[in-house]
Write a protein that holds these residues in place. Structure first.
Motif, PDB file in Angstrom:
ATOM      1  N   GLY A 218       0.805  -1.221   0.000  1.00  0.00           N
ATOM      2  CA  GLY A 218       0.000   0.000   0.000  1.00  0.00           C
ATOM      3  C   GLY A 218       0.831   1.260   0.000  1.00  0.00           C
ATOM      4  O   GLY A 218       2.008   1.271  -0.376  1.00  0.00           O
ATOM      5  N   GLU A 219       0.206   2.361   0.455  1.00  0.00           N
ATOM      6  CA  GLU A 219       0.798   3.703   0.367  1.00  0.00           C
ATOM      7  C   GLU A 219       2.152   3.792   1.083  1.00  0.00           C
ATOM      8  O   GLU A 219       2.986   4.636   0.718  1.00  0.00           O
ATOM      9  CB  GLU A 219      -0.205   4.716   0.937  1.00  0.00           C
ATOM     10  CG  GLU A 219      -0.085   6.123   0.410  1.00  0.00           C
ATOM     11  CD  GLU A 219      -0.385   6.279  -1.085  1.00  0.00           C
ATOM     12  OE1 GLU A 219      -1.128   5.464  -1.671  1.00  0.00           O
ATOM     13  OE2 GLU A 219       0.154   7.237  -1.672  1.00  0.00           O
ATOM     14  N   ALA A 220       2.378   2.932   2.072  1.00  0.00           N
ATOM     15  CA  ALA A 220       3.644   2.952   2.816  1.00  0.00           C
ATOM     16  C   ALA A 220       4.851   2.711   1.911  1.00  0.00           C
ATOM     17  O   ALA A 220       5.997   2.982   2.289  1.00  0.00           O
ATOM     18  CB  ALA A 220       3.616   1.904   3.937  1.00  0.00           C
ATOM     19  N   GLY A 247      -0.351  -3.403  -6.751  1.00  0.00           N
ATOM     20  CA  GLY A 247      -1.331  -2.339  -6.907  1.00  0.00           C
ATOM     21  C   GLY A 247      -0.668  -1.048  -7.364  1.00  0.00           C
ATOM     22  O   GLY A 247       0.528  -1.008  -7.669  1.00  0.00           O
ATOM     23  N   GLY A 248      -1.463   0.026  -7.376  1.00  0.00           N
ATOM     24  CA  GLY A 248      -0.976   1.310  -7.854  1.00  0.00           C
ATOM     25  C   GLY A 248       0.183   1.854  -7.033  1.00  0.00           C
ATOM     26  O   GLY A 248       1.054   2.544  -7.576  1.00  0.00           O
ATOM     27  N   ALA A 249       0.216   1.540  -5.748  1.00  0.00           N
ATOM     28  CA  ALA A 249       1.325   2.026  -4.928  1.00  0.00           C
ATOM     29  C   ALA A 249       2.631   1.389  -5.393  1.00  0.00           C
ATOM     30  O   ALA A 249       3.659   2.066  -5.534  1.00  0.00           O
ATOM     31  CB  ALA A 249       1.062   1.712  -3.454  1.00  0.00           C
ATOM     32  N   THR A 251       3.278   0.015  -8.442  1.00  0.00           N
ATOM     33  CA  THR A 251       3.694   0.457  -9.779  1.00  0.00           C
ATOM     34  C   THR A 251       4.178   1.908  -9.732  1.00  0.00           C
ATOM     35  O   THR A 251       5.086   2.279 -10.469  1.00  0.00           O
ATOM     36  CB  THR A 251       2.565   0.278 -10.823  1.00  0.00           C
ATOM     37  OG1 THR A 251       1.342   0.832 -10.328  1.00  0.00           O
ATOM     38  CG2 THR A 251       2.337  -1.195 -11.125  1.00  0.00           C
ATOM     39  N   ASP A 252       3.605   2.732  -8.830  1.00  0.00           N
ATOM     40  CA  ASP A 252       4.059   4.129  -8.724  1.00  0.00           C
ATOM     41  C   ASP A 252       5.518   4.225  -8.256  1.00  0.00           C
ATOM     42  O   ASP A 252       6.331   4.925  -8.864  1.00  0.00           O
ATOM     43  CB  ASP A 252       3.172   4.922  -7.748  1.00  0.00           C
ATOM     44  CG  ASP A 252       2.013   5.611  -8.465  1.00  0.00           C
ATOM     45  OD1 ASP A 252       1.809   5.365  -9.667  1.00  0.00           O
ATOM     46  OD2 ASP A 252       1.308   6.405  -7.804  1.00  0.00           O
ATOM     47  N   VAL A 253       5.842   3.514  -7.170  1.00  0.00           N
ATOM     48  CA  VAL A 253       7.206   3.660  -6.628  1.00  0.00           C
ATOM     49  C   VAL A 253       8.208   2.886  -7.478  1.00  0.00           C
ATOM     50  O   VAL A 253       9.317   3.363  -7.737  1.00  0.00           O
ATOM     51  CB  VAL A 253       7.289   3.252  -5.128  1.00  0.00           C
ATOM     52  CG1 VAL A 253       7.042   1.777  -4.917  1.00  0.00           C
ATOM     53  CG2 VAL A 253       8.649   3.642  -4.549  1.00  0.00           C
ATOM     54  N   PRO A 271      -0.124  -4.751 -13.084  1.00  0.00           N
ATOM     55  CA  PRO A 271      -1.038  -4.338 -12.027  1.00  0.00           C
ATOM     56  C   PRO A 271      -1.908  -5.501 -11.538  1.00  0.00           C
ATOM     57  O   PRO A 271      -2.408  -6.279 -12.349  1.00  0.00           O
ATOM     58  CB  PRO A 271      -1.897  -3.252 -12.681  1.00  0.00           C
ATOM     59  CG  PRO A 271      -1.637  -3.314 -14.135  1.00  0.00           C
ATOM     60  CD  PRO A 271      -0.396  -4.094 -14.372  1.00  0.00           C
ATOM     61  N   THR A 272      -2.054  -5.582 -10.224  1.00  0.00           N
ATOM     62  CA  THR A 272      -2.810  -6.700  -9.636  1.00  0.00           C
ATOM     63  C   THR A 272      -4.093  -6.244  -8.950  1.00  0.00           C
ATOM     64  O   THR A 272      -4.783  -7.059  -8.348  1.00  0.00           O
ATOM     65  CB  THR A 272      -1.948  -7.451  -8.604  1.00  0.00           C
ATOM     66  OG1 THR A 272      -1.638  -6.545  -7.537  1.00  0.00           O
ATOM     67  CG2 THR A 272      -0.674  -7.986  -9.228  1.00  0.00           C
ATOM     68  N   THR A 273      -4.373  -4.927  -8.955  1.00  0.00           N
ATOM     69  CA  THR A 273      -5.646  -4.438  -8.402  1.00  0.00           C
ATOM     70  C   THR A 273      -6.489  -3.906  -9.559  1.00  0.00           C
ATOM     71  O   THR A 273      -5.964  -3.623 -10.640  1.00  0.00           O
ATOM     72  CB  THR A 273      -5.428  -3.287  -7.398  1.00  0.00           C
ATOM     73  OG1 THR A 273      -4.782  -2.206  -8.081  1.00  0.00           O
ATOM     74  CG2 THR A 273      -4.575  -3.723  -6.212  1.00  0.00           C
ATOM     75  N   LEU A 274      -7.792  -3.734  -9.285  1.00  0.00           N
ATOM     76  CA  LEU A 274      -8.660  -3.167 -10.321  1.00  0.00           C
ATOM     77  C   LEU A 274      -8.234  -1.729 -10.609  1.00  0.00           C
ATOM     78  O   LEU A 274      -8.166  -1.311 -11.770  1.00  0.00           O
ATOM     79  CB  LEU A 274     -10.128  -3.246  -9.856  1.00  0.00           C
ATOM     80  CG  LEU A 274     -11.199  -2.860 -10.886  1.00  0.00           C
ATOM     81  CD1 LEU A 274     -11.052  -3.642 -12.185  1.00  0.00           C
ATOM     82  CD2 LEU A 274     -12.597  -3.064 -10.297  1.00  0.00           C
ATOM     83  N   ALA A 293       2.024  15.495   1.377  1.00  0.00           N
ATOM     84  CA  ALA A 293       1.876  15.843  -0.044  1.00  0.00           C
ATOM     85  C   ALA A 293       1.946  14.570  -0.898  1.00  0.00           C
ATOM     86  O   ALA A 293       3.028  14.052  -1.174  1.00  0.00           O
ATOM     87  CB  ALA A 293       2.954  16.837  -0.469  1.00  0.00           C
ATOM     88  N   LYS A 294       0.755  14.116  -1.296  1.00  0.00           N
ATOM     89  CA  LYS A 294       0.677  12.890  -2.086  1.00  0.00           C
ATOM     90  C   LYS A 294       1.216  13.124  -3.503  1.00  0.00           C
ATOM     91  O   LYS A 294       0.998  14.168  -4.094  1.00  0.00           O
ATOM     92  CB  LYS A 294      -0.797  12.455  -2.146  1.00  0.00           C
ATOM     93  CG  LYS A 294      -0.975  10.960  -2.076  1.00  0.00           C
ATOM     94  CD  LYS A 294      -2.436  10.588  -1.959  1.00  0.00           C
ATOM     95  CE  LYS A 294      -2.847   9.665  -3.085  1.00  0.00           C
ATOM     96  NZ  LYS A 294      -2.071   8.450  -3.231  1.00  0.00           N
ATOM     97  N   ASN A 295       1.921  12.141  -4.006  1.00  0.00           N
ATOM     98  CA  ASN A 295       2.473  12.170  -5.375  1.00  0.00           C
ATOM     99  C   ASN A 295       3.289  13.433  -5.636  1.00  0.00           C
ATOM    100  O   ASN A 295       3.256  13.994  -6.736  1.00  0.00           O
ATOM    101  CB  ASN A 295       1.339  12.087  -6.418  1.00  0.00           C
ATOM    102  CG  ASN A 295       0.592  10.776  -6.325  1.00  0.00           C
ATOM    103  OD1 ASN A 295       1.170   9.746  -6.009  1.00  0.00           O
ATOM    104  ND2 ASN A 295      -0.708  10.807  -6.577  1.00  0.00           N
ATOM    105  N   GLU A 314      -9.081 -12.046  -8.797  1.00  0.00           N
ATOM    106  CA  GLU A 314      -9.942 -12.947  -8.015  1.00  0.00           C
ATOM    107  C   GLU A 314      -9.636 -12.886  -6.530  1.00  0.00           C
ATOM    108  O   GLU A 314     -10.505 -13.112  -5.698  1.00  0.00           O
ATOM    109  CB  GLU A 314      -9.783 -14.385  -8.525  1.00  0.00           C
ATOM    110  CG  GLU A 314     -10.746 -14.676  -9.667  1.00  0.00           C
ATOM    111  CD  GLU A 314     -10.400 -15.964 -10.395  1.00  0.00           C
ATOM    112  OE1 GLU A 314      -9.816 -16.868  -9.765  1.00  0.00           O
ATOM    113  OE2 GLU A 314     -10.720 -16.036 -11.599  1.00  0.00           O
ATOM    114  N   THR A 315      -8.400 -12.587  -6.177  1.00  0.00           N
ATOM    115  CA  THR A 315      -8.011 -12.585  -4.767  1.00  0.00           C
ATOM    116  C   THR A 315      -8.170 -11.212  -4.118  1.00  0.00           C
ATOM    117  O   THR A 315      -7.785 -11.017  -2.965  1.00  0.00           O
ATOM    118  CB  THR A 315      -6.533 -13.011  -4.637  1.00  0.00           C
ATOM    119  OG1 THR A 315      -5.741 -12.114  -5.440  1.00  0.00           O
ATOM    120  CG2 THR A 315      -6.332 -14.437  -5.127  1.00  0.00           C
ATOM    121  N   LEU A 316      -8.729 -10.257  -4.858  1.00  0.00           N
ATOM    122  CA  LEU A 316      -8.799  -8.874  -4.367  1.00  0.00           C
ATOM    123  C   LEU A 316      -9.908  -8.708  -3.324  1.00  0.00           C
ATOM    124  O   LEU A 316     -11.037  -9.124  -3.560  1.00  0.00           O
ATOM    125  CB  LEU A 316      -9.072  -7.960  -5.565  1.00  0.00           C
ATOM    126  CG  LEU A 316      -8.690  -6.506  -5.462  1.00  0.00           C
ATOM    127  CD1 LEU A 316      -7.185  -6.364  -5.276  1.00  0.00           C
ATOM    128  CD2 LEU A 316      -9.127  -5.770  -6.725  1.00  0.00           C
TER     129      LEU A 316
END
Ligand SMILES: NC(=O)c1ccc[n+]([C@@H]2O[C@H](COP(=O)([O-])OP(=O)(O)OC[C@H]3O[C@@H](n4cnc5c(N)ncnc54)[C@H](O)[C@@H]3O)[C@@H](O)[C@H]2O)c1
Ligand SMILES: [Zn+2]
Length: 478
Positions: A218-220, A247-249, A251-253, A271-274, A293-295, A314-316
């Motif tokens: 996640g965001e951490a 997830g997006g966190a 792929t972002d970092v 990506p593994t989340t919707l 300050a996000k992003n 499926e596992t989400l």
């Protein structure tokens, strides 16, 4: 190595006559905001007569010479265009070489019977005799195979291909061939995702020189400290590829690490989340957060490939799925299609393709990409006021509600309430209002909004009377 997407390159459409190169070419050019060159028309205008006349009066060789010249001139242009190549334009080796050098070539597939039905009876000189037509089909097939960087059979697939994105259940098992080249791979994932899906990714990458890096979930993960650890631990050379699984966190970092490690190495998003498959994994924006300050710090670094396997969802957990559904509804409103009614894999295909088109048209976020902020100005304000304890999907659902109300789209308000059932949140209205004014899209403290003239007709940079915006915001607050 073959190019894996059309960013910064010509997008060339090849394939047999009747495959739909001209009509799809025109549509994709409009979506990408690029000039469209229909090579047959270009030849006709240079020759001052129709192709049929050219064939009949001067023969095929004269036509081919003009075609080769027109193709060469088009592919030499610096500004990336969409070019629909005539069926035989790939015959000269010089053109095949130029395609390899300066274009991303997508071959549009068509069955020979369909091609014949679509073209016989037209004035195409090579579609007058069915037996000769079938022979031509068979002899040209290997040339199309040679030039194909990707294949597609409709607009959605074409946009995905142009962005380097691949949407297919089970595609994670093909990672070995989807990660370009054969160099080393650094696989980055959080422990949770790695535990669920990591082994499949590792197996698929078997045979590659593989290093693995675990980051927080996640965001951490989106912190300077995690980034620094990646910088320090990555062994990858410039011929290697970073693969971000999560997830997006993640792929972002990981995408930002790829943008900066050794001044930039290629990366692949898995990506593994919707949210990741319909939004975060597509478009090349990468970032980490700073305190409060996000992003705040990031880079544009287009992924060499995006591998979306809807089977991984499926596992989400339900809450993660709800976050994704809000982005699916946003995309459906922007595109003017009730995509939320489709199956999840179809939602992913549609939304990934839509975002791919918007981002390819505006890779550095200077114009049309603004539309992707639909509902997000309000959503960010509520998230800030809630100290980021509000799930993003819930904030976006509320933000969309406000945007639709301000757009005066009552029917869509009703649909949104049915599909996303947004619940007002208990936050301090003044804090939310202040955050709305501070939003980076705001100019002189008054927010610039994305509204819809109608579903599928977004308008951005809209400034409304402060009182209206404040009322719309307060209607979201319990
Ligand atoms: N770069 C962009 O264009 C862009 C766009 C949208 C969002 N984002 C960013 O994406 C982030 C949010 O991403 P997110 O919503 O994907 O959440 P996330 O990345 O924070 O992941 C959420 C959780 O889901 C778990 N998870 C991931 N895949 C799973 C699976 N298949 N099964 C079970 N659990 C799984 C993870 O371990 C994690 O704990 C935010 O930081 C946001 O800023 C970026
Ligand atoms: Zn969002």
């Amino acid at each position: 190595m073959r190019p894996s997407h059309a960013l910064g390159r010509h997008l060339a459409l090849a394939g047999f006559m009747g495959a739909g190169k001209s009509s799809l070419g025109r549509e994709v050019a409009e979506r990408l905001g690029r000039v469209f060159v229909d090579l047959d028309h270009e030849v006709e205008s240079r020759a001052g007569r129709s192709i049929a006349e050219l064939f009949d009066e001067q023969g095929e060789a004269a036509f081919r010479a003009l075609e080769e010249q027109a193709a060469a001139d088009t592919l030499r242009g610096a500004e990336p265009v969409v070019v629909a190549l005539g069926g035989g334009a790939v015959l000269p080796e010089s053109i095949r070489r130029q395609l390899a050098r300066g274009a991303f070539t997508v071959v549009l597939d068509v069955e020979p019977e369909d091609a014949w039905h679509r073209t016989s009876g037209s004035d195409r000189p090579l579609a007058r005799d069915e037996a000769a037509f079938q022979t031509l089909y068979r002899t040209r097939a290997p040339l199309y195979d040679e030039v194909a960087d990707a294949r597609a059979d409709d607009l959605e697939e074409l946009l995905l291909a142009a962005a380097g994105a691949h949407v297919e259940v089970g595609s994670v098992d093909d990672l070995g061939s989807l990660v370009p080249g054969d160099g080393a791979v650094a696989l980055v994932a959080d422990g949770h995702v790695s535990g669920i899906h990591g082994v499949r990714a590792q197996l698929a990458l078997g045979g590659r020189d593989l290093e693995q890096h675990e980051i927080p979930a996640g965001e951490a993960a989106k912190t300077p400290a995690v980034l620094e650890r990646l910088w320090t631990e990555l062994r990858l050379g410039r011929d290697g590829t970073l693969v971000a699984l999560g997830g997006g966190a993640t792929t972002d970092v990981a995408g930002f690490a790829a943008a900066t490690h050794m001044r930039g190495v290629p990366w692949v998003a898995v990506p593994t989340t919707l949210v990741g498959q319909v939004d975060a994994g597509i478009g090349g924006k990468t970032a980490i957060d700073l305190p409060g300050a996000k992003n705040a710090v990031g880079a544009f670094h287009w992924p060499a490939r995006v591998v979306c396997d809807p089977g991984l969802l499926e596992t989400l957990p339900d809450e993660q799925r709800a976050n994704g559904l809000a982005e699916v509804v946003k995309t459906g409103l922007l595109a003017g299609a009730p995509v939320w009614e489709r199956s999840e894999p179809e939602q992913v295909r549609f939304c990934a393709s839509f975002k791919a088109g918007v981002c390819l048209a505006d890779p550095h976020d200077r114009g049309t990409r603004n539309q992707l902020n639909l509902g997000h100005t309000f959503a960010h304000a509520l998230e800030v006021a809630a100290g980021y304890t509000l799930p993003h999907g819930r904030a976006v659902a509320l933000g969309l509600l406000a945007a639709l109300r301000l757009s005066g789209l009552d029917e869509q308000v009703r649909v949104l309430q049915e599909v996303l059932a947004p619940e007002p949140v208990a936050v301090d209205p003044d804090t939310a209002w202040a955050a709305l004014g501070r939003d980076k899209k705001a100019e002189r403290g008054s927010p610039r909004l994305v509204l819809l003239d109608a579903p599928g007709k977004p308008r951005w940079g809209v400034e409304l009377p402060e009182a209206d915006v404040r009322r719309a915001l307060e209607e979201l607050i319990a």
